[in-house]
Design an enzyme around this catalytic site. Sequence first.
Site, PDB file in Angstrom:
ATOM      1  N   PHE A 159      59.761  39.069  29.240  1.00 14.32           N
ATOM      2  CA  PHE A 159      60.719  38.687  30.280  1.00 14.32           C
ATOM      3  C   PHE A 159      61.987  38.213  29.601  1.00 14.32           C
ATOM      4  O   PHE A 159      61.988  37.210  28.901  1.00 14.32           O
ATOM      5  CB  PHE A 159      60.181  37.588  31.211  1.00 14.32           C
ATOM      6  CG  PHE A 159      61.170  37.273  32.307  1.00 14.32           C
ATOM      7  CD1 PHE A 159      61.185  38.012  33.478  1.00 14.32           C
ATOM      8  CD2 PHE A 159      62.123  36.284  32.140  1.00 14.32           C
ATOM      9  CE1 PHE A 159      62.136  37.764  34.474  1.00 14.32           C
ATOM     10  CE2 PHE A 159      63.078  36.027  33.126  1.00 14.32           C
ATOM     11  CZ  PHE A 159      63.068  36.765  34.295  1.00 14.32           C
ATOM     12  N   ASP A 216      64.345  35.233  21.339  1.00  8.34           N
ATOM     13  CA  ASP A 216      64.699  34.701  22.656  1.00  8.34           C
ATOM     14  C   ASP A 216      63.950  33.386  22.879  1.00  8.34           C
ATOM     15  O   ASP A 216      62.782  33.387  23.245  1.00  8.34           O
ATOM     16  CB  ASP A 216      64.368  35.732  23.748  1.00  8.34           C
ATOM     17  CG  ASP A 216      64.727  35.226  25.151  1.00  8.34           C
ATOM     18  OD1 ASP A 216      65.009  34.016  25.307  1.00  8.34           O
ATOM     19  OD2 ASP A 216      64.706  36.040  26.100  1.00  8.34           O
ATOM     20  N   LYS A 252      68.426  28.001  29.649  1.00  7.25           N
ATOM     21  CA  LYS A 252      67.618  27.042  30.408  1.00  7.25           C
ATOM     22  C   LYS A 252      67.932  25.576  30.055  1.00  7.25           C
ATOM     23  O   LYS A 252      68.952  25.072  30.477  1.00  7.25           O
ATOM     24  CB  LYS A 252      66.136  27.393  30.279  1.00  7.25           C
ATOM     25  CG  LYS A 252      65.823  28.711  30.996  1.00  7.25           C
ATOM     26  CD  LYS A 252      64.374  28.892  31.393  1.00  7.25           C
ATOM     27  CE  LYS A 252      64.237  30.010  32.410  1.00  7.25           C
ATOM     28  NZ  LYS A 252      63.830  31.298  31.851  1.00  7.25           N
TER      29      LYS A 252
HETATM   30  C1  LIG Z   1      64.441  32.646  32.074  1.00  7.85           C
HETATM   31  C2  LIG Z   1      64.485  33.548  30.903  1.00  7.85           C
HETATM   32  C3  LIG Z   1      65.541  34.442  30.713  1.00  7.85           C
HETATM   33  C4  LIG Z   1      66.629  34.654  31.741  1.00  7.85           C
HETATM   34  O1  LIG Z   1      67.353  33.493  32.013  1.00  7.85           O
HETATM   35  P1  LIG Z   1      68.263  33.405  33.340  1.00  7.85           P
HETATM   36  O2  LIG Z   1      69.040  32.136  33.138  1.00  7.85           O
HETATM   37  O3  LIG Z   1      67.307  33.328  34.499  1.00  7.85           O
HETATM   38  O4  LIG Z   1      69.096  34.611  33.391  1.00  7.85           O
HETATM   39  C5  LIG Z   1      65.565  35.197  29.557  1.00  7.85           C
HETATM   40  N1  LIG Z   1      64.593  35.082  28.635  1.00  7.85           N
HETATM   41  C6  LIG Z   1      63.550  34.230  28.775  1.00  7.85           C
HETATM   42  C7  LIG Z   1      62.511  34.128  27.711  1.00  7.85           C
HETATM   43  C8  LIG Z   1      63.452  33.451  29.928  1.00  7.85           C
HETATM   44  O5  LIG Z   1      62.405  32.644  30.110  1.00  7.85           O
END
Ligand SMILES: *Cc1c(COP(=O)(O)O)cnc(C)c1O
Length: 402
Positions: free
Chosen positions: A143, A228, A257
């Site tokens: 994700f 990420d 986040k």
């Molecule tokens: C939440 C998330 C995203 C996307 O972040 P948004 O602020 O919702 O666009 C990307 N990578 C990971 C691992 C995430 O948990």
Amino acid sequence: MSTHVGPADIAELERHVAPNYHPLPVVLAEAEGAWVTDVEGRRYLDALAGYSALNFGHRHPALIEAAETQLRRVTLTSRAFHHDQLGPFCDDLSRLTGLGSVLPMNTGAEGVETAIKLARRWGYQVRGIPADQATIVVAARNFHGRTTTIVGFSSDPTAREGFGPFTPGFRSVPFGDAQALADAIDETTAAVLLEPIQGEAGVIIPPEGYLTEVRRITRDAGVLFIDDEIQSGLGRTGRTFACDLEEVRPDVMILGKALGGGVVPVSAVIADPDIMDVFTPGSHGSTFGGNPLACAVGRAVVALLETGEFQARATEMGARLATGLKGLRSDRVREVRSIGLWVGIDLEPGVPARAVCEGLLRRGVLSKDAHERTVRLAPPLVITEDEVDLLVAALQDSFDAL
Ligand SMILES: *Cc1c(COP(=O)(O)O)cnc(C)c1O
């Protein structure tokens, strides 16, 4: 309010809200620390913490203070001009990550998109990949956000269906399988893009040594390792970054986040300057990226992390939570995975995770299912021993009531 706010009231309240979410039936009005209060005055322990956007709890005093101070100075300048918060914010993030160049954006998905552009341009200019041939290796069940490019390399049909045609240039391999990853790399590969622990997939922790292997493979192949850490980073696992668990240093990190402290959306891509410098003026940008308010809050977030207090709490409270979860008595639980204050509870077939989350809601705990069969917990790192115990007791009660 004397009458109970039921599903019909919520439907009325949100009649103009687009249907791209299916929230639990609770309407929140206020929050502080690990607790939120609904419009009827009922309190809930927040065991989701905005999918880790609220690692420091709701309205942490240091973060609110930083935001309020900045609100009285300047909030937005655009990057057409310099401002006095950007440089210090990038210094702070550089110190925190050990990487020398910071590109601020707003949301996580924008951070990922930025990293993809960075990897492609680096691939052509530095690695010598033939024009428009660059590939990026990703993991199945990843994700990384919701843009058309990103959902194009998702393996979740719900995220993809009806949104094509998708951006080419991505190869997906099973997560946790270093050999499959090595086999997918060829002369067109610019980068490997991974979550060190897969959050949305249900807190999937790779086999020990996987990240170390990925680092070795990418270094040997001369491709970038893009980490990420949007959900796994900033204290959640007990370390500042999940990659620290194996002492691995990626080439590129993506943060988001919790970087905005639960106050404003802040993301950033951080890399060594010899990689980042493929970006030139005009080749990438964002109206709001790196705005003064975001930078001021981000600086306060880094200051909290530099105390080490939150990482230590994630480790200690995480250990207490893990012990509590081991003691759960239920034949509905198939597997419990946890690291720091991050938990995925897989249920036996036929037990919907949402039913457990609804049970927890009735017992004053907010949580969220990840896919149909996993309950995901990510309480704020400010959670106390008593609150951890309360969470475990509420889980036991919810399983007993199924
Ligand atoms: C939440 C998330 C995203 C996307 O972040 P948004 O602020 O919702 O666009 C990307 N990578 C990971 C691992 C995430 O948990």
